[in-house]
Design an enzyme around this catalytic site. Sequence first.
Site, PDB file in Angstrom:
ATOM      1  N   ASP A   1      33.353  75.508 126.123  1.00 30.88           N
ATOM      2  CA  ASP A   1      32.710  75.731 127.435  1.00 30.88           C
ATOM      3  C   ASP A   1      33.020  74.315 128.262  1.00 30.88           C
ATOM      4  O   ASP A   1      32.828  74.519 129.686  1.00 30.88           O
ATOM      5  CB  ASP A   1      31.167  76.072 127.568  1.00 30.88           C
TER       6      ASP A   1
ATOM      7  N   SER B   1      22.086  78.658 125.779  1.00 29.88           N
ATOM      8  CA  SER B   1      22.160  79.492 124.637  1.00 29.88           C
ATOM      9  C   SER B   1      20.898  79.407 124.268  1.00 29.88           C
ATOM     10  O   SER B   1      20.465  80.615 123.628  1.00 29.88           O
ATOM     11  CB  SER B   1      23.212  78.821 123.566  1.00 29.88           C
TER      12      SER B   1
HETATM   13  C1  S3P Z   1      27.745  81.272 123.500  1.00 28.21           C
HETATM   14  C2  S3P Z   1      28.737  81.390 122.707  1.00 28.21           C
HETATM   15  C3  S3P Z   1      30.105  81.050 123.153  1.00 28.21           C
HETATM   16  C4  S3P Z   1      30.102  80.359 124.573  1.00 28.21           C
HETATM   17  C5  S3P Z   1      29.025  80.708 125.448  1.00 28.21           C
HETATM   18  C6  S3P Z   1      27.760  80.915 124.874  1.00 28.21           C
HETATM   19  C7  S3P Z   1      26.182  81.473 122.944  1.00 28.21           C
HETATM   20  O1  S3P Z   1      30.692  82.269 123.345  1.00 28.21           O
HETATM   21  O2  S3P Z   1      31.264  80.353 124.922  1.00 28.21           O
HETATM   22  O3  S3P Z   1      29.089  80.336 126.709  1.00 28.21           O
HETATM   23  O4  S3P Z   1      25.119  81.168 123.533  1.00 28.21           O
HETATM   24  O5  S3P Z   1      26.297  82.004 121.856  1.00 28.21           O
HETATM   25  P1  S3P Z   1      31.489  82.884 122.170  1.00 28.21           P
HETATM   26  O6  S3P Z   1      30.543  83.476 121.108  1.00 28.21           O
HETATM   27  O7  S3P Z   1      32.404  84.114 122.959  1.00 28.21           O
HETATM   28  O8  S3P Z   1      32.424  81.901 121.663  1.00 28.21           O
END
Ligand code: S3P
Length: 438
Positions: free
Chosen positions: A320, A22
């Site tokens: 996750d 992220s």
């Molecule tokens: C993420 C947010 C999450 C997560 C993804 C990465 C991000 O998804 O599951 O692996 O980097 O903002 P969602 O925003 O769909 O919940």
Amino acid sequence: MEIKICRANSLKGEVEVPGDKSISHRAVMLGALAEGITEIKGFLSGEDCLSTVKCFRQLGVKIEELGKNHLKVYGVGLNGFTEPEDVLDAGNSGTTMRLLLGILSGQKFYSVITGDASLRKRPMDRVIKPLKMMGAQIRARNKDSLAPVSILGHDAAVLKPIEYETPVASAQVKSALLLAGLFCEGTTVISEKVKTRDHTERMLKAFGADIEIKDEGRRILLKGPSHLRGREVKVPGDISSASFFIVAGCLVPGSEIIISNVGVNSTRTGILDILSSMGADIKLFNKRILCGEPVADIAVKHSSLKAVEIGGEIIPRVIDEIPVLAVAACRAYGTTVIRDAAELRYKETDRIGIIAAELRKMGARIKEMDDGFIIEGPVSLKGASLNSHGDHRIAMALAVAGLTAEGETIIKDAQCAAISFPNFYETLWELMEISGGK
Ligand code: S3P
């Protein structure tokens, strides 16, 4: 690629995991949007983040690779991007597509973004709808809900700020709207019922955006147009990647593992809280702050686990890690219940359906619910022939299950681990070799 996993005797040693996914995406994006240079150290050179790099290069941003995990991004400012000559490809990465939609909505030129077969099935209306409310001109397949998505561009700054409460707990939606908010005249206000990961807010602040956080992080006010200044970003290790070794360390008898330099932002540490409440022996030490993000070294020892029930506000903090948590639950004493996690069905695969089906092949007792699982434990897992379905987190969770199973486990399509963790299997062998297993 198929991978063969055998029961591990014990896992021992100290390892590092690659940079946070992220944070790596956001560092490239904010670096590109900023004026001046951004150096990124500890960047995750996994396929998802490389999709982000490729898209920004197509948008005219110079990005140099100074070393394996070291990038230099020459920021072009909010309005310095150029019209891409071809379709942008986000590959398997939801973060690339959703956050880029926020940035492209603020541009004068036409652009189209698509992704692989998995991403083309995932809901994009959750960002397209509010971006349209801000005045963005977006069209997409299936009544504006699925990629490919085209963004028409506009002659003047037409985006208007909105006040919006996200209907799904999603950091990607929140982040896309904040990035669009950078281009607006006035204050964009985004609220969440349940707080999600806050890397965008932290990084926007560090890059000099006019951003205010209220209600314990659930209400964000961003004043635009907000110009960013490039800076150095040091990316900590990804707790989502560390989780596979944390669970493996809990489950494999005799294990003692240290995972150093892991991001422990409280919006991401649900896995540590849940495993601790299950009786895991996990200790954090060397706590420090790195570029506005909390970081620590994590020590894990084998211990016997007991079942827990989870749901509600903790879910976004562990979303996750639920596939690997399901593996831990198979080995825990009692009935584990995981609720309120319907979002898992919209990830790279339907992670509720896939993890339940694959673990059942190993003898797990899992009942699937619409929004989670009921798992009876402890079960002695048996090696089986499994399929990751091209989902990186499923591949790695199944590898952890294989470490505890009797006999041989074969995982098909195991190379997809490289989407978020390029050296996952090598790191695992390293921990096994020190203990003489494999
Ligand atoms: C993420 C947010 C999450 C997560 C993804 C990465 C991000 O998804 O599951 O692996 O980097 O903002 P969602 O925003 O769909 O919940």
